[in-house]
Design a protein around this motif. Structure first.
Motif, mmCIF file in Angstrom:
data_model
loop_
_atom_site.group_PDB
_atom_site.id
_atom_site.type_symbol
_atom_site.label_atom_id
_atom_site.label_comp_id
_atom_site.label_asym_id
_atom_site.label_seq_id
_atom_site.Cartn_x
_atom_site.Cartn_y
_atom_site.Cartn_z
ATOM 1 N N LEU A 1 27.181 -20.083 -13.923
ATOM 2 C CA LEU A 1 26.631 -21.112 -13.034
ATOM 3 C C LEU A 1 25.323 -20.693 -12.377
ATOM 4 C CD1 LEU A 1 29.964 -22.138 -11.236
ATOM 5 C CD2 LEU A 1 28.851 -23.297 -13.145
ATOM 6 N N ALA A 2 24.866 -19.462 -12.601
ATOM 7 C CA ALA A 2 23.725 -18.928 -11.853
ATOM 8 C C ALA A 2 22.380 -19.511 -12.274
ATOM 9 C CB ALA A 2 23.687 -17.406 -11.987
ATOM 10 N N GLU A 3 22.290 -20.083 -13.455
ATOM 11 C CA GLU A 3 21.055 -20.694 -13.941
ATOM 12 C C GLU A 3 19.893 -19.702 -13.988
ATOM 13 O OE1 GLU A 3 20.296 -24.114 -11.531
ATOM 14 O OE2 GLU A 3 22.134 -25.145 -12.134
ATOM 15 N N ALA A 4 20.197 -18.447 -14.249
ATOM 16 C CA ALA A 4 19.194 -17.401 -14.441
ATOM 17 C C ALA A 4 19.615 -16.594 -15.658
ATOM 18 C CB ALA A 4 19.088 -16.514 -13.206
ATOM 19 N N GLY A 5 18.739 -15.714 -16.130
ATOM 20 C CA GLY A 5 19.077 -14.892 -17.274
ATOM 21 C C GLY A 5 20.234 -13.964 -16.969
ATOM 22 N N PRO A 6 20.881 -13.424 -17.996
ATOM 23 C CA PRO A 6 22.035 -12.550 -17.777
ATOM 24 C C PRO A 6 21.729 -11.333 -16.899
ATOM 25 C CG PRO A 6 21.934 -13.232 -20.070
ATOM 26 C CD PRO A 6 20.668 -13.697 -19.435
ATOM 27 N N LEU B 1 12.972 -8.642 -17.070
ATOM 28 C CA LEU B 1 11.570 -8.891 -17.421
ATOM 29 C C LEU B 1 11.301 -8.512 -18.879
ATOM 30 C CD1 LEU B 1 9.850 -7.562 -14.162
ATOM 31 C CD2 LEU B 1 10.089 -9.957 -14.882
ATOM 32 N N ALA B 2 11.870 -7.402 -19.323
ATOM 33 C CA ALA B 2 11.665 -6.956 -20.699
ATOM 34 C C ALA B 2 12.253 -7.937 -21.707
ATOM 35 C CB ALA B 2 12.269 -5.568 -20.895
ATOM 36 N N MET B 3 13.351 -8.584 -21.334
ATOM 37 C CA MET B 3 14.001 -9.548 -22.231
ATOM 38 C C MET B 3 13.409 -10.943 -22.115
ATOM 39 S SD MET B 3 16.180 -7.776 -23.936
ATOM 40 C CE MET B 3 17.241 -9.035 -24.675
ATOM 41 N N GLY B 4 12.418 -11.111 -21.233
ATOM 42 C CA GLY B 4 11.789 -12.419 -21.067
ATOM 43 C C GLY B 4 12.698 -13.465 -20.453
ATOM 44 N N GLU B 5 13.585 -13.027 -19.578
ATOM 45 C CA GLU B 5 14.544 -13.955 -18.978
ATOM 46 C C GLU B 5 13.916 -14.811 -17.889
ATOM 47 O OE1 GLU B 5 18.393 -10.933 -19.317
ATOM 48 O OE2 GLU B 5 17.906 -11.910 -17.433
ATOM 49 N N SER B 6 14.576 -15.898 -17.569
ATOM 50 C CA SER B 6 14.240 -16.694 -16.394
ATOM 51 C C SER B 6 14.805 -15.964 -15.181
ATOM 52 C CB SER B 6 14.857 -18.095 -16.513
ATOM 53 O OG SER B 6 14.662 -18.826 -15.323
ATOM 54 N N ILE B 7 13.926 -15.576 -14.256
ATOM 55 C CA ILE B 7 14.341 -14.768 -13.117
ATOM 56 C C ILE B 7 14.901 -15.640 -11.994
ATOM 57 C CG2 ILE B 7 13.630 -13.042 -11.422
ATOM 58 C CD1 ILE B 7 13.545 -12.075 -14.297
ATOM 59 N N LEU B 8 14.226 -16.751 -11.690
ATOM 60 C CA LEU B 8 14.626 -17.593 -10.568
ATOM 61 C C LEU B 8 15.610 -18.664 -11.019
ATOM 62 C CD1 LEU B 8 11.153 -18.161 -8.848
ATOM 63 C CD2 LEU B 8 12.923 -16.478 -8.247
ATOM 64 N N SER C 1 18.005 -24.363 -9.654
ATOM 65 C CA SER C 1 18.387 -25.371 -8.669
ATOM 66 C C SER C 1 19.098 -24.712 -7.495
ATOM 67 C CB SER C 1 19.313 -26.413 -9.308
ATOM 68 O OG SER C 1 20.567 -25.840 -9.627
ATOM 69 N N ALA C 2 19.390 -25.529 -6.483
ATOM 70 C CA ALA C 2 20.125 -25.037 -5.319
ATOM 71 C C ALA C 2 21.515 -24.558 -5.722
ATOM 72 C CB ALA C 2 20.234 -26.137 -4.267
ATOM 73 N N ALA C 3 22.118 -25.224 -6.707
ATOM 74 C CA ALA C 3 23.442 -24.805 -7.173
ATOM 75 C C ALA C 3 23.371 -23.419 -7.806
ATOM 76 C CB ALA C 3 23.993 -25.819 -8.172
ATOM 77 N N GLY C 4 22.289 -23.151 -8.535
ATOM 78 C CA GLY C 4 22.123 -21.829 -9.125
ATOM 79 C C GLY C 4 21.947 -20.749 -8.073
ATOM 80 N N TRP C 5 21.167 -21.056 -7.030
ATOM 81 C CA TRP C 5 21.013 -20.104 -5.925
ATOM 82 C C TRP C 5 22.339 -19.855 -5.215
ATOM 83 C CZ3 TRP C 5 17.366 -16.767 -5.342
ATOM 84 C CH2 TRP C 5 16.067 -17.034 -5.759
#
Length: 296
Positions: free
Chosen positions: A31-36, A199-206, A209-213
């Motif tokens: 549910l985090a909506e960010a990279g692993p 960063l090395a894997m090119g993931e989405s860091i942020l 949405s508010a639900a992900g935060w």
């Protein structure tokens, strides 16, 4: 009931509670909506300030970094990175079960390095718990979820090594330092490692949405409560015993995966969950200290 028995019972209760809390982790990662790796980074970063405050209150500050706690941080960062990627590729139950095969490794490492002996009844209970965990993983029904289940399963299986090293390192660090201080330093060590990996894997860091935060914040709270409970209990229980109790995690994760993501448990997986819990109970019975024989 003796004071030692009561203390051991309290440590077991705290350990079981911590294991159940940690069982929610794969759900929150989804549910985090960010990279692993990024989800692991936020988990540790958001937990760090509260850990510092807790260390100030319970241990008089964070103090110097115990070497074993730094090793635990490296192992835990590797554990989170490999595990979170496995959660993305296979089912919640599989990812959590396979990483919890670490009792096999923990028992060996604790015997070699910490001189903690285990008897044949404990080994039999361990085999039952691990066998049940294997049934959960490999008894999945056709059409099981996951973008790449074989690779996800392999990543989760490799996580068992890092989780085992984490257990042994925390157990060693607890000989000379409080649980909160160890948690602070191991968490601080893991933060930059996971950020560099993301960063090395090119993931989405942020989170998107508010639900992900909110899920990331919940990961931070879960880290403090779950891992803190486990670290506290490791100071009062043998590492091999504690590692078997944590097999409860995949049972909790499998049930939540079924409830929230409709990842149904097959008959073999249900039987595996029952066997894992039975192994946990039998391991506790086998590892109880024998009562002292009264002198004639």
């Amino acid at each position: 009931m003796s004071e030692a028995t009561q203390g051991r019972g309290a440590a077991l209760a705290v350990l079981v509670f911590g294991a159940c809390v940690i069982g929610t982790a794969p759900i929150l990662v989804r549910l985090a909506e960010a990279g692993p790796a990024a989800a692991g980074f936020w988990r540790l970063l958001l937990a760090l300030p509260l850990l510092a405050l807790m260390a100030q209150r319970t241990d008089g500050g964070v103090g110097a970094a115990p070497k074993a706690a730094l090793l635990a941080g490296v192992a835990f960062a590797l554990d989170l990175g490999f595990w979170h990627y496995s959660i993305e590729m296979t089912s919640v139950a599989n990812a959590t079960v396979l990483c919890n095969l670490s009792p096999v490794v923990v028992t060996a490492l604790a015997w070699i390095f910490l001189k903690q002996k285990v008897g044949p009844r404990f080994i039999a209970a361990l085999a039952l718990a691990v066998g049940g965990a294997a049934l959960i993983a490999f008894g999945r029904p056709p059409g099981a979820p996951g973008s790449n289940p074989p690779l996800g399963d392999a990543l989760a299986l490799s996580t068992a090594l890092w989780y085992a090293l984490y257990f042994v390192a925390v157990s060693a660090a607890r000989r000379n330092a409080g649980a909160t201080r160890i948690m602070f330093w191991s968490t601080l060590t893991g933060i930059p490692l996971l950020l560099v990996a993301a960063l090395a894997m090119g993931e989405s860091i942020l989170p998107a949405s508010a639900a992900g935060w909110a899920a990331c914040a919940a990961l931070g709270v879960m880290h403090i409560v779950g891992q803190g409970s486990i670290a506290w209990a490791l100071g009062r229980l043998p590492a091999a015993t504690a590692s078997v109790v944590v097999v409860i995690q995949p049972v909790v994760a499998a049930l939540l995966g079924w409830l929230l993501f409709y990842e149904a448990l097959g008959p073999l997986q249900a039987a595996g969950a029952a066997a894992a819990l039975a192994g946990v109970v039998l391991a506790q019975i086998a590892s109880r200290p024998k009562p002292a024989v009264a002198a004639a």
